[in-house]
Design a protein around this motif. Structure first.
Motif, PDB file in Angstrom:
ATOM      1  N   HIS A 152      55.840  49.827  37.613  1.00  0.00           N
ATOM      2  CA  HIS A 152      54.538  50.122  37.015  1.00  0.00           C
ATOM      3  C   HIS A 152      53.458  49.574  37.931  1.00  0.00           C
ATOM      4  O   HIS A 152      53.547  48.437  38.407  1.00  0.00           O
ATOM      5  CB  HIS A 152      54.421  49.485  35.624  1.00  0.00           C
TER       6      HIS A 152
ATOM      7  N   ILE B 159      50.891  57.690  44.588  1.00  0.00           N
ATOM      8  CA  ILE B 159      50.861  56.229  44.445  1.00  0.00           C
ATOM      9  C   ILE B 159      49.748  55.647  45.304  1.00  0.00           C
ATOM     10  O   ILE B 159      49.018  54.745  44.881  1.00  0.00           O
ATOM     11  CB  ILE B 159      52.229  55.625  44.826  1.00  0.00           C
TER      12      ILE B 159
ATOM     13  N   LEU C 249      46.399  55.834  43.733  1.00  0.00           N
ATOM     14  CA  LEU C 249      46.168  54.856  42.668  1.00  0.00           C
ATOM     15  C   LEU C 249      45.677  53.519  43.231  1.00  0.00           C
ATOM     16  O   LEU C 249      45.225  52.663  42.480  1.00  0.00           O
ATOM     17  CB  LEU C 249      47.449  54.630  41.869  1.00  0.00           C
TER      18      LEU C 249
ATOM     19  N   MET D 159      57.072  59.007  41.232  1.00  0.00           N
ATOM     20  CA  MET D 159      55.859  59.651  41.721  1.00  0.00           C
ATOM     21  C   MET D 159      55.920  59.816  43.236  1.00  0.00           C
ATOM     22  O   MET D 159      56.579  59.064  43.935  1.00  0.00           O
ATOM     23  CB  MET D 159      54.622  58.829  41.336  1.00  0.00           C
TER      24      MET D 159
ATOM     25  N   ALA E  10      49.049  49.606  38.380  1.00  0.00           N
ATOM     26  CA  ALA E  10      47.703  49.958  37.913  1.00  0.00           C
ATOM     27  C   ALA E  10      47.752  50.664  36.558  1.00  0.00           C
ATOM     28  O   ALA E  10      47.024  51.627  36.309  1.00  0.00           O
ATOM     29  CB  ALA E  10      46.979  50.829  38.939  1.00  0.00           C
ATOM     30  N   GLY E  11      48.644  50.169  35.691  1.00  0.00           N
ATOM     31  CA  GLY E  11      48.712  50.694  34.339  1.00  0.00           C
ATOM     32  C   GLY E  11      49.533  51.953  34.174  1.00  0.00           C
ATOM     33  O   GLY E  11      49.575  52.515  33.073  1.00  0.00           O
ATOM     34  N   GLN E  12      50.181  52.420  35.236  1.00  0.00           N
ATOM     35  CA  GLN E  12      50.976  53.640  35.157  1.00  0.00           C
ATOM     36  C   GLN E  12      52.397  53.396  35.650  1.00  0.00           C
ATOM     37  O   GLN E  12      52.616  52.566  36.539  1.00  0.00           O
ATOM     38  CB  GLN E  12      50.355  54.756  36.010  1.00  0.00           C
ATOM     39  N   ARG E  13      53.313  54.149  35.071  1.00  0.00           N
ATOM     40  CA  ARG E  13      54.677  54.126  35.607  1.00  0.00           C
ATOM     41  C   ARG E  13      54.700  55.020  36.845  1.00  0.00           C
ATOM     42  O   ARG E  13      54.415  56.224  36.754  1.00  0.00           O
ATOM     43  CB  ARG E  13      55.674  54.626  34.571  1.00  0.00           C
ATOM     44  N   VAL E  14      55.009  54.442  37.995  1.00  0.00           N
ATOM     45  CA  VAL E  14      54.977  55.206  39.238  1.00  0.00           C
ATOM     46  C   VAL E  14      56.374  55.537  39.751  1.00  0.00           C
ATOM     47  O   VAL E  14      56.507  56.217  40.780  1.00  0.00           O
ATOM     48  CB  VAL E  14      54.172  54.456  40.322  1.00  0.00           C
ATOM     49  N   SER E  15      57.409  55.072  39.059  1.00  0.00           N
ATOM     50  CA  SER E  15      58.772  55.434  39.458  1.00  0.00           C
ATOM     51  C   SER E  15      58.896  56.953  39.450  1.00  0.00           C
ATOM     52  O   SER E  15      58.621  57.610  38.445  1.00  0.00           O
ATOM     53  CB  SER E  15      59.789  54.835  38.484  1.00  0.00           C
TER      54      SER E  15
ATOM     55  N   GLU F 138      62.334  50.428  36.635  1.00  0.00           N
ATOM     56  CA  GLU F 138      60.988  50.991  36.575  1.00  0.00           C
ATOM     57  C   GLU F 138      60.046  50.216  37.493  1.00  0.00           C
ATOM     58  O   GLU F 138      60.216  49.025  37.716  1.00  0.00           O
ATOM     59  CB  GLU F 138      60.433  50.923  35.144  1.00  0.00           C
TER      60      GLU F 138
END
Length: 243
Positions: A69, A83, A86, A78, A71-76, A67
């Motif tokens: 992550h 990205i 963000l 995306m 800026a507080g988000q899971r970007v895998s 994974e």
């Protein structure tokens, strides 16, 4: 009972990161993180996975396992543009300036304040950081020297006011005087609290600038530690960097 104070949450965190090209796997379970305001380097010989790591972080290469992550988000998984929105910006290897845009058009076209800074990187601040760009503001991208293009690539990324700035071989192929200009820029960014991930080979300069370092060996983290620790163990330089 006294509560334990914790530092800021990581801006970027990778857990078990695996990636590769076709049937070839390049990254084998990378675990690392970057906290806000920190400068981290990825170091290693050619072919050890540095650029593959960068491509995976920015969404240019699929995550096979693990994974990411940011800026507080899971970007895998995306898209790269999502990205970027963000607040992740890259100064790519090879600069990739647009030949038919002027210097000023480069800096205006991508301008944003993705990290919500109180004192964002405005056009004038960028020209203050790189006075040569102000002198060349009406020149097209293909009318600039290699060093000027590198300055423009850094300024273009900063114009988005990113949460994380990634520099992939930003001093590659530059004359020594221009490399010094890039080191000066990185020092300014560190003082300004910009979070930075750097891929470069000039370890002797990076130990003076960065907070922490990761040494990659065949797609795995062989060592990680502080600048003081890396500076004190020159055996690591010879073993993993060929220095």
């Amino acid at each position: 009972m006294t509560a334990h104070r914790q530092g800021p949450a990581p801006l970027l965190a990778c857990r078990g990161l695996q990636a590769g090209y076709g049937a070839s796997q390049v990254l084998f379970g990378l675990d690392f993180q970057i906290r806000p305001g920190e400068m981290l380097t990825l170091l290693g010989r050619n072919g050890m996975g540095k650029s593959t790591t960068i491509k995976t972080l920015i969404g240019g290469l699929p995550v096979r396992a693990g994974e990411v992550h940011f800026a507080g988000q899971r970007v895998s998984g995306m898209r790269a543009d999502a990205i970027a929105r963000l607040g992740m910006a890259i100064v790519p290897e090879g600069r990739q300036c647009f030949p038919n845009l002027s210097v000023q058009e480069h800096l205006i076209a991508f301008a944003d304040n993705r990290s919500g800074l109180r004192e964002p990187w405005t056009l004038e601040r960028l020209y203050g950081l790189f006075p040569r760009l102000k002198e060349r503001r009406d020149n097209l991208g293909n009318q600039l020297s290699g060093g000027e293009q590198q300055m423009l690539a850094i300024a273009r990324a900063l114009s988005t006011n990113p949460r994380l700035l990634i520099l992939d071989e930003a001093t590659e192929g530059l004359a020594p005087v221009i490399r010094e200009e890039i080191w000066r820029c990185l020092s300014v960014l560190r003082e300004a609290g910009q979070t930075v991930l750097v891929v470069d080979k000039y370890v002797e300069r990076l130990v003076k600038l960065a907070d922490r370092h990761i040494l990659l060996e065949r797609g795995r983290i062989a060592w990680s530690g502080t600048s003081a620790e890396l500076d004190a163990d020159r055996g690591l330089w010879a073993r993993y960097l060929g220095v």
